[in-house]
Design a protein around this motif. Sequence first.
Motif, PDB file in Angstrom:
ATOM      1  N   ASN A 141      81.345  29.094 -45.612  1.00  0.00           N
ATOM      2  CA  ASN A 141      82.141  28.502 -46.684  1.00  0.00           C
ATOM      3  C   ASN A 141      83.541  29.122 -46.731  1.00  0.00           C
ATOM      4  O   ASN A 141      84.555  28.457 -46.550  1.00  0.00           O
ATOM      5  N   GLU A 142      83.562  30.419 -46.985  1.00  0.00           N
ATOM      6  CA  GLU A 142      84.809  31.070 -47.366  1.00  0.00           C
ATOM      7  C   GLU A 142      85.713  31.442 -46.187  1.00  0.00           C
ATOM      8  O   GLU A 142      86.932  31.374 -46.305  1.00  0.00           O
ATOM      9  N   CYS A 143      85.140  31.843 -45.069  1.00  0.00           N
ATOM     10  CA  CYS A 143      85.988  32.177 -43.915  1.00  0.00           C
ATOM     11  C   CYS A 143      86.782  30.956 -43.478  1.00  0.00           C
ATOM     12  O   CYS A 143      87.978  31.042 -43.172  1.00  0.00           O
ATOM     13  N   PHE A 144      86.120  29.795 -43.468  1.00  0.00           N
ATOM     14  CA  PHE A 144      86.773  28.589 -42.968  1.00  0.00           C
ATOM     15  C   PHE A 144      87.757  28.006 -43.977  1.00  0.00           C
ATOM     16  O   PHE A 144      88.821  27.517 -43.594  1.00  0.00           O
ATOM     17  N   ALA A 145      87.425  28.057 -45.266  1.00  0.00           N
ATOM     18  CA  ALA A 145      88.387  27.589 -46.265  1.00  0.00           C
ATOM     19  C   ALA A 145      89.616  28.486 -46.279  1.00  0.00           C
ATOM     20  O   ALA A 145      90.745  28.011 -46.464  1.00  0.00           O
TER      21      ALA A 145
ATOM     22  N   ASP B  55      75.424  38.570 -43.827  1.00  0.00           N
ATOM     23  CA  ASP B  55      74.411  39.428 -44.441  1.00  0.00           C
ATOM     24  C   ASP B  55      75.045  40.668 -45.056  1.00  0.00           C
ATOM     25  O   ASP B  55      74.674  41.812 -44.786  1.00  0.00           O
ATOM     26  N   MET B  56      75.999  40.404 -45.933  1.00  0.00           N
ATOM     27  CA  MET B  56      76.779  41.472 -46.563  1.00  0.00           C
ATOM     28  C   MET B  56      76.114  42.056 -47.799  1.00  0.00           C
ATOM     29  O   MET B  56      76.581  43.054 -48.335  1.00  0.00           O
ATOM     30  N   GLY B  57      75.005  41.464 -48.258  1.00  0.00           N
ATOM     31  CA  GLY B  57      74.276  41.982 -49.411  1.00  0.00           C
ATOM     32  C   GLY B  57      74.622  41.243 -50.687  1.00  0.00           C
ATOM     33  O   GLY B  57      75.746  40.779 -50.873  1.00  0.00           O
ATOM     34  N   PRO B  58      73.629  41.106 -51.593  1.00  0.00           N
ATOM     35  CA  PRO B  58      73.872  40.379 -52.843  1.00  0.00           C
ATOM     36  C   PRO B  58      74.960  41.027 -53.669  1.00  0.00           C
ATOM     37  O   PRO B  58      75.028  42.256 -53.792  1.00  0.00           O
ATOM     38  N   GLY B  59      75.848  40.195 -54.204  1.00  0.00           N
ATOM     39  CA  GLY B  59      76.975  40.687 -54.982  1.00  0.00           C
ATOM     40  C   GLY B  59      78.193  40.996 -54.147  1.00  0.00           C
ATOM     41  O   GLY B  59      79.276  41.189 -54.697  1.00  0.00           O
ATOM     42  N   ASN B  60      78.028  41.029 -52.814  1.00  0.00           N
ATOM     43  CA  ASN B  60      79.146  41.309 -51.914  1.00  0.00           C
ATOM     44  C   ASN B  60      79.585  40.077 -51.139  1.00  0.00           C
ATOM     45  O   ASN B  60      80.391  40.188 -50.209  1.00  0.00           O
ATOM     46  N   GLU B  61      79.056  38.924 -51.516  1.00  0.00           N
ATOM     47  CA  GLU B  61      79.364  37.707 -50.762  1.00  0.00           C
ATOM     48  C   GLU B  61      80.843  37.351 -50.798  1.00  0.00           C
ATOM     49  O   GLU B  61      81.393  36.839 -49.818  1.00  0.00           O
ATOM     50  N   PHE B  62      81.484  37.610 -51.918  1.00  0.00           N
ATOM     51  CA  PHE B  62      82.832  37.085 -52.134  1.00  0.00           C
ATOM     52  C   PHE B  62      83.857  38.219 -52.058  1.00  0.00           C
ATOM     53  O   PHE B  62      84.589  38.489 -53.007  1.00  0.00           O
TER      54      PHE B  62
END
Length: 471
Positions: A338-342, A380-387
Amino acid sequence: MRYRSAAVIAAVLAASVLGGGTALADTGKPGADGAGDSYYPQDGNGGYDVADYNLKVGYEPATKQLTGLQTITGRTTQSLSSFNLDLRGLTVDSIKVNGRKATFTRTGDHELVVTPARPLRNHERFTAEVAYHGVPEPIQDPLLGENGWQYAKSGGAFVAGEPKSATTWYPVNDTPRDKATFHLAITVPSEWGVISNGVERGQVKNGKNTTYTWAEETPAVPYMTTVAIDKWEFERTKLSDGTPVVNAYAPGTPASTKQAEARLPEIIDFLASKFGRYPVDAAGGIFLAEPIGFSLETLSRPIYSGAAGNVPTIVHENAHQWWGDSVAVDKWKDVCLNECFASYAEWMWSEAKSGQDLKARYLSAVQKATDRFWAGKLYDMGPGNEFTYVYSKGPVALHALKNYIGAAPFDRILKTWPALHRDGNASLPEFQKFAERVAHKNLQGFFDAWFYGNTKPAPEYLYPGDLKPAA
């Protein structure tokens, strides 16, 4: 209908009693109370797929009271003695499954357990009607801020949040893996306006109230649905292909924001030239007065923080209509898709429209990168670290990939991947395999260095192609 003889009926009954079991009813088993995401294991549910949400809501801004009737149409994926929906707070008044009264209980902070009058068979189409009411409250997340139903200073309200938000205002299967169409009829006092996802289906005034109807026929992940209530200034146009555009501006929206959004047709045309045909049934934007700390790619109509009405943000959120909305994550650890490409769409826009030298931008980012930057994982950065690093390290990684495999294969990937997975879900490892097929190249080392690892890439991956700095 053919009638069986008494002897045949007796033989069948005897067989079932003696252990044959073929005539016994399937009592089913409970559906799972989570969809299996390792980051948010209790979000979503198992045992069924939703096809459509048909939601009727009444909302009174003066008292913040919401009343709702949700009709879910779906199909079971197993025989079910009971199944779960996700709903936070709010009081459930009654539930019917296939028109018959069902019993229900509440567990945890969002589990609504529904027991139909009779078990549901595997692959059975069913409807579930949930009547409920209450005062919605946002989810307070210490890492991600407020998610879901929130209140505007004007007295209105809006819904925004990721990875979850829908559960704060309607019963839902809250997982990205269960997309559904979304139909909303919402009644509010007539001095208030309403905007939601998809296409306007009209409004009806009844005394002091008005009912607004919206239909989103592009299958949506629950957190991509929204509603916003305010004293909007509406702007209605169309894209060149006839796609309806609806913009809603909160009172006090600056002229600069409206000027930026006026470029939306140009922005969508540009993104379509990179990613293929626009994949959604409508377009536009919801421009809040509140600086909520983020903007969000709500399907067909992104919702913007009051501080973010600018062209780069509009490019970013509309790029998500391909990367994140039409093609959603398989699991939350795949959020780079989602975010890398946007974020990289902003790079491509700046190159095309402002003549920015992306090699110079890349080398500058690499030169300034800290150990913390390199340690930021893109998968797979871990929950809460997605953004986090998906916005900064993500576009740098994609520019390196473009130079590692070549511009032509990279451009082919950008355009064909969204079409291949349209209205579906996908994972980053699947993307790697697809990129390898298109590029005719093993990319394991590259993906280990940039996406799966958390250290500075080796020179062959850090300075591929013509990205080598001047001696």
